[in-house]
Design a protein around this motif. Structure first.
Motif, mmCIF file in Angstrom:
data_model
loop_
_atom_site.group_PDB
_atom_site.id
_atom_site.type_symbol
_atom_site.label_atom_id
_atom_site.label_comp_id
_atom_site.label_asym_id
_atom_site.label_seq_id
_atom_site.Cartn_x
_atom_site.Cartn_y
_atom_site.Cartn_z
ATOM 1 N N GLY A 178 5.921 -9.267 -0.881
ATOM 2 C CA GLY A 178 7.161 -9.476 -1.608
ATOM 3 C C GLY A 178 6.918 -9.436 -3.042
ATOM 4 O O GLY A 178 6.061 -8.710 -3.487
ATOM 5 N N THR A 183 7.108 -15.863 -1.761
ATOM 6 C CA THR A 183 6.560 -14.835 -0.421
ATOM 7 C C THR A 183 5.332 -15.689 -0.239
ATOM 8 O O THR A 183 5.039 -15.659 1.042
ATOM 9 C CB THR A 183 6.380 -13.389 -0.830
ATOM 10 O OG1 THR A 183 5.217 -13.172 -1.803
ATOM 11 C CG2 THR A 183 7.511 -12.775 -1.357
ATOM 12 N N THR A 190 9.091 -15.099 4.560
ATOM 13 C CA THR A 190 8.985 -13.796 4.530
ATOM 14 C C THR A 190 8.535 -12.911 5.407
ATOM 15 O O THR A 190 9.273 -12.090 5.789
ATOM 16 C CB THR A 190 7.584 -14.040 3.427
ATOM 17 O OG1 THR A 190 7.680 -14.636 2.331
ATOM 18 C CG2 THR A 190 6.963 -12.337 3.258
#
Length: 233
Positions: A178, A183, A190
């Protein structure tokens, strides 16, 4: 030449280990790092990507010599070692390809004027044909990003690869997949969001590969904040 000089073990040692695994009923997969190969690059500088006249020591995915070398290595691994499957990793151009192209100072050795994704797909066609003839299955690792529905700057396009290989192993690693800390701190979301895109990408081709995913199972000491794997998964 360089690859043999830097090998850690003799081929007979590997063969003994593989035979032992197969006797125990273990599916054996031979992983080969394809285009991120410094040993091949040192022996074949004309097959490499250059940026500002500097050899990046990264064989170009446009290079037919690099194709042939890796496929011959794969076939030998099947015939001599007995692997059930060959898995190619780094089937792509470098991560900084976008910036090299943007700055206009790169030479990718693109002899046949191909698109990057076209070269990657054609390489997979060639490899699959030869590996299957040798009697083994064929799989490829890809970045998690390539599930997003576009052709990545480094040449990976999910449907173009999934339609050829037996298994596609994506890497939605939360420490770099990410663009922000969430993330990593919210790893479930995610990976879930990645999976939604990956499922859509699999529907684009009528003959998709088996999706066999790599997941993050390690702590990253340089990440801020540091999230221990065992407390986050």
């Amino acid at each position: 030449k360089t690859a043999y000089k830097t090998s850690y073990h003799d081929n007979s040692d590997y063969k003994k280990a593989i035979d032992k695994a197969k006797e125990a009923g273990i599916w054996t997969i031979g992983r080969i790092v394809v285009f991120n190969d410094e040993q091949f690059a040192k022996d074949n500088p004309k097959e490499c990507i250059y940026n500002n006249g500097v050899n990046q020591e990264w064989p170009s995915a446009f290079s037919r010599k690099a194709w042939e070398y890796n496929v011959k290595l794969a076939v030998s691994a099947v015939e001599e070692m007995g692997f059930d499957e060959i898995q190619f990793d780094y089937v792509r151009f470098p991560e900084d390809t976008f910036f090299i192209e943007r700055d206009g100072n790169g030479d990718f050795q693109n002899k046949y004027k191909e698109e990057k994704a076209q070269a990657i797909q054609n390489f997979c066609f060639y490899a699959a044909d030869q590996i299957h003839k040798a009697g083994a299955y064929f799989s490829v690792d890809v970045f998690g990003e390539c599930s997003n529905g576009y052709v990545t700057a480094y040449g990976q396009y999910w449907p173009a690869i999934s339609m050829i290989v037996d298994a596609i192993s994506s890497m939605p690693y939360v420490d770099h997949f990410g663009r922000d800390v969430d993330t990593w701190t919210d790893s479930y979301s995610t990976v879930y969001n990645w999976a939604v895109h990956a499922a859509d990408a699999q529907k684009i081709t009528p003959t998709p590969a088996i999706a066999r995913t790599w997941l993050t199972c390690y702590s990253v000491p340089h990440w801020d904040p540091v999230i221990p794997c065992d407390s986050n998964f």
